[in-house]
Scaffold this motif. Structure first.
Motif, mmCIF file in Angstrom:
data_model
loop_
_atom_site.group_PDB
_atom_site.id
_atom_site.type_symbol
_atom_site.label_atom_id
_atom_site.label_comp_id
_atom_site.label_asym_id
_atom_site.label_seq_id
_atom_site.Cartn_x
_atom_site.Cartn_y
_atom_site.Cartn_z
ATOM 1 N N PRO A 193 5.715 -16.779 10.369
ATOM 2 C CA PRO A 193 6.497 -15.915 11.263
ATOM 3 C C PRO A 193 7.953 -16.346 11.373
ATOM 4 C CG PRO A 193 5.160 -17.416 12.559
ATOM 5 C CD PRO A 193 4.786 -17.648 11.126
ATOM 6 N N HIS A 194 8.243 -17.653 11.199
ATOM 7 C CA HIS A 194 9.620 -18.148 11.353
ATOM 8 C C HIS A 194 10.524 -17.550 10.283
ATOM 9 C CE1 HIS A 194 7.797 -20.948 14.092
ATOM 10 N NE2 HIS A 194 7.067 -21.484 13.131
ATOM 11 N N LEU A 195 10.078 -17.577 9.041
ATOM 12 C CA LEU A 195 10.880 -17.009 7.956
ATOM 13 C C LEU A 195 10.936 -15.493 8.069
ATOM 14 C CD1 LEU A 195 9.677 -19.171 4.941
ATOM 15 C CD2 LEU A 195 11.375 -19.673 6.693
ATOM 16 N N ASN A 208 16.624 -21.831 14.009
ATOM 17 C CA ASN A 208 16.603 -21.042 15.234
ATOM 18 C C ASN A 208 15.202 -20.565 15.584
ATOM 19 O OD1 ASN A 208 19.638 -20.475 15.890
ATOM 20 N ND2 ASN A 208 19.436 -20.260 13.682
ATOM 21 N N GLU A 209 14.175 -21.304 15.100
ATOM 22 C CA GLU A 209 12.827 -20.799 15.323
ATOM 23 C C GLU A 209 12.395 -20.868 16.773
ATOM 24 O OE1 GLU A 209 12.343 -25.019 13.663
ATOM 25 O OE2 GLU A 209 13.560 -23.261 13.283
ATOM 26 N N VAL A 248 2.798 -30.781 -3.899
ATOM 27 C CA VAL A 248 2.478 -30.999 -2.490
ATOM 28 C C VAL A 248 2.918 -29.764 -1.714
ATOM 29 C CG1 VAL A 248 2.952 -32.412 -0.444
ATOM 30 C CG2 VAL A 248 2.753 -33.498 -2.688
ATOM 31 N N PHE A 249 2.072 -29.290 -0.816
ATOM 32 C CA PHE A 249 2.468 -28.163 0.031
ATOM 33 C C PHE A 249 2.006 -28.425 1.455
ATOM 34 C CE2 PHE A 249 -1.706 -27.083 -1.600
ATOM 35 C CZ PHE A 249 -2.373 -26.494 -0.533
ATOM 36 N N VAL A 250 2.738 -27.829 2.402
ATOM 37 C CA VAL A 250 2.484 -28.044 3.825
ATOM 38 C C VAL A 250 2.180 -26.706 4.479
ATOM 39 C CG1 VAL A 250 3.465 -28.851 6.000
ATOM 40 C CG2 VAL A 250 4.011 -30.038 3.869
ATOM 41 N N VAL A 251 1.142 -26.692 5.311
ATOM 42 C CA VAL A 251 0.802 -25.499 6.089
ATOM 43 C C VAL A 251 0.804 -25.893 7.563
ATOM 44 C CG1 VAL A 251 -0.835 -23.640 6.484
ATOM 45 C CG2 VAL A 251 -0.654 -24.663 4.201
ATOM 46 N N PRO A 252 1.801 -25.447 8.338
ATOM 47 C CA PRO A 252 1.835 -25.804 9.763
ATOM 48 C C PRO A 252 0.655 -25.206 10.522
ATOM 49 C CG PRO A 252 3.985 -25.034 9.003
ATOM 50 C CD PRO A 252 3.003 -24.702 7.928
ATOM 51 N N ALA A 253 0.367 -25.772 11.656
ATOM 52 C CA ALA A 253 -0.726 -25.294 12.501
ATOM 53 C C ALA A 253 -0.520 -23.816 12.838
ATOM 54 C CB ALA A 253 -0.801 -26.117 13.780
ATOM 55 N N GLY A 254 -1.610 -23.075 12.835
ATOM 56 C CA GLY A 254 -1.574 -21.661 13.200
ATOM 57 C C GLY A 254 -1.175 -20.728 12.084
ATOM 58 N N HIS A 255 -0.665 -21.239 10.954
ATOM 59 C CA HIS A 255 -0.194 -20.389 9.852
ATOM 60 C C HIS A 255 -1.360 -20.002 8.934
ATOM 61 C CE1 HIS A 255 3.641 -21.667 11.317
ATOM 62 N NE2 HIS A 255 4.325 -21.186 10.301
#
Length: 639
Positions: free
Chosen positions: A480-482, A500-501, A533-540
């Motif tokens: 959602p941030h992007l 600005n998230e 390497v990849f990152v998935v933040p919580a809730g995404h």
């Protein structure tokens, strides 16, 4: 006469050399700080004096450069930038080179700095000549452009060189129109404050995002860039670092300790890890799938005991001293790697070891082969003779709830949480391997069959750091941030993604004038291959898809692990099917029967056939028009 010249020539050369040395010395004497620093160095042990005096000279040069910047106020911005590049270059030398190679690296840094300063002086001189010619900022823009291109034609005979010169004229003019900033994208990168741009994909890291911490011909240790420097969206995991260790067959990593706790996962190969703590020593055999926690400050050495295959280890590192940074400390060693024992004064070492200086220098002055060396088969056999076998699973193995040993735990020995013909998911937490609880980490390993996918899902509390350990495929992450930034068209102008998230003003406008705008999302799509390497933040929400031709294996560190839940969005266990009939109708503005038909069509859970296995002429058209929903969610729903 000729004989006299031959006799005098060496004397003249010697005189010139002495004069040069005298000038250098006189310049040094002008700096009292340098003089005092050298005086202190003279009191140090003999083996430390050269390094100490080199440090004094570097500090003197830095002060000279700062004074030069002050004197050249018109060029202060360029000067500061060059100084910053020099500092970064020297820091990289400290982190990646040892002994004489480190000094050569620093000399190259100094040479580049001087070249950059010379270029900046030339640019300033050119600007001054422009003003003298009347081509400065007070001139008409069109006249400036004509004059600039005219000079390009006069100075450059070759067509390509002339064209490049004219392009620079246009870029310079556009830069004046935009407040004096150069519009060349390469210059934008140079003006970044030492941080890496997240770009349009701040969640995926390739090989170029790693930097070598240790490297020899026998192996290397690479560290992933700091997450927070990549994007502010990753500030939640800024203190964690990912490290990859790759050792050639029959190699030995010299004993060292880190100022960080770390969780190790054996990606490939087999070997031995020995951990020294206080008065105890533990040696453990390791193999693919093993998990091992190493406490900060523990002295560790690693052996690749295999004669054919490499040993590859992935680490999640949690620094305990400086947030987001950690260092390697070698006690064993000499000049390369440099032993920290050499940092103590002679009198302290003589008292500590109760021996003479010469014996100390003989021990700490020999090693020059680097931090990773090759070992003979006999040496490896001797060092691996007394090792404990890890790889058991709780409650009978080491490190479980009833065991006090800190030996490894093998994730492949635990029964999969989910398993079918399309894939398996193995999960290990503190209930299986107690040391994971000390860092609040959970590890899972997904093995997705070729042409298959893991159902779209998200983690309720954990940020997932995935490392591809085998095979190929792709990942899709919904963010959602992007989405906010791409919607307003300010992703580039507002800086890196995530700046600005947390802006509450954006939240007030999400409903739009008539309540029709709603939340917006952007999908990150990336190809995956070993080492990515990849990152998935919580809730995404995210989905992992294997390629058509081969399986893919993805190992993930999940932090924090406590109270996290994995929520599936499609398949037999999807969360949407749990809603009441009325809630479904209100939520989707469709009949409950239609909603149920969609979410109940897929009877597999966790793993299912992927988009590639469902391609058809009719389905291909839908997928092309609907993007993420068609390519992944339709496959997940079994439509």
């Amino acid at each position: 006469m000729g004989t006299k010249l031959k006799t005098l020539l060496p004397l003249l050369l010697l005189a010139l050399l002495s004069l040069s040395t005298l000038c250098t010395t006189s310049q040094a004497k002008e700096d009292p700080k340098l003089k005092e620093c050298r005086r202190q160095c003279s009191q140090r042990p003999r083996q430390q004096r050269e390094q100490c005096e080199q440090w004094c000279w570097e500090q003197h040069q830095q002060r000279e450069q700062e004074g030069e910047c002050e004197r050249e106020r018109g060029q202060e911005g360029n000067c500061r930038k060059a100084e910053k590049h020099l500092e970064q270059c020297r820091r990289q030398c400290e982190e990646t080179q040892y002994g004489g190679q480190r000094q050569q690296c620093k000399q190259q840094c100094q040479k580049r700095y001087e070249e950059e300063r010379q270029r900046s002086r030339g640019q300033e001189g050119e600007r001054g000549r422009e003003q003298e010619r009347g081509t400065g900022s007070d001139r008409d823009p069109q006249e400036r452009m004509r004059q600039c291109k005219k000079e390009c034609r006069e100075q450059h005979g070759e067509r390509q060189a002339r064209w490049q010169c004219e392009q620079q004229c246009e870029e310079r003019e556009r830069g004046r129109e935009h407040g004096g900033r150069d519009l060349n994208p390469r210059r934008w990168e140079e003006e970044e404050e030492g941080e890496e741009r997240g770009g349009e994909n701040p969640y995926v890291f390739k090989r170029e995002h790693f930097k070598h911490k240790l490297r020899t011909e026998h192996g290397n240790v690479r560290v992933l860039t700091n997450f927070a420097k990549r994007s502010k969206l990753l500030l939640g995991i800024a203190n964690y670092r990912v490290v990859l260790i790759e050792l050639n067959p029959r190699t030995f990593v010299l004993p060292n300790h880190w100022d960080a706790d770390d969780i190790c996962y054996v990606v490939k190969g087999r070997g031995t890890v020995t951990v020294l703590k206080k008065e105890e020593k533990q040696s453990h055999s390791i193999r693919q799938g093993d998990i091992l926690k190493v406490d900060a400050g523990s002295v560790v050495y690693v052996i690749n005991s295999d004669s054919r295959d490499k040993l590859i280890i992935a680490k999640l590192v949690n620094p305990v001293s400086t947030p987001g940074k950690f260092e390697t400390f070698f006690g064993a060693g000499g000049e390369n790697p440099e032993s920290f024992y050499r940092g103590f004064s002679d009198e302290v070492l003589e008292a500590a070891f109760n021996t003479e200086r010469d014996r100390i220098e003989r021990v700490f002055g020999k090693q020059r082969r680097g931090p990773i060396v090759q070992a003979s088969e006999e040496q490896i056999r001797s060092m691996t003779r007394e090792t404990s076998e890890g790889g058991q699973h709780w409650p009978f193995g080491e490190g479980g709830r009833f065991g006090e040993s800190r030996g490894p735990f093998n994730i492949l020995k635990k029964r999969p949480t989910y398993s079918n013909q399309y894939g398996q998911l193995h999960e290990v937490d503190a209930n299986d391997y107690r040391p994971l609880g000390e860092l609040d980490v959970k590890i899972n390993l997904a093995n997705i069959s070729s042409g298959s996918m893991e159902a779209p899902t998200y983690n309720s509390r954990s940020t997932m750091i995935g490392v591809v350990v085998g095979g190929r495929g792709r990942v899709e992450i919904v963010c959602p941030h992007l989405g906010k930034q791409s919607e307003t068209g300010t992703g580039r102008s507002r800086g890196r993604y995530g700046d600005n998230e947390d802006d509450d003003d954006d939240d007030d406008d999400e409903s739009g004038q008539h309540g029709q705008k709603g939340q917006r999302y952007r999908t990150i799509r990336a190809n995956l291959s070993p080492g990515t390497v990849f990152v998935v933040p919580a809730g995404h929400p995210f989905a992992e898809i294997a390629s058509r031709d081969e399986n893919i294996q993805i190992m993930c560190f999940n932090v924090p692990a406590e109270k996290n839940e994995r929520i599936f969005l499609a398949g037999r266990n999807n969360v949407m099917s749990k809603m009441e009939r009325e809630a479904k109708e209100l939520a989707f503005d469709a009949s409950a029967r239609e909603v149920d038909e969609l979410f109940n069509s897929q009877r597999e859970q966790a793993f299912m056939p992927g988009p590639e296995s469902r391609r058809s002429p009719r389905g291909g058209g839908r997928r092309e028009s609907h993007g993420f929903i068609a390519s992944v969610l339709e496959a997940a729903a079994g439509m």
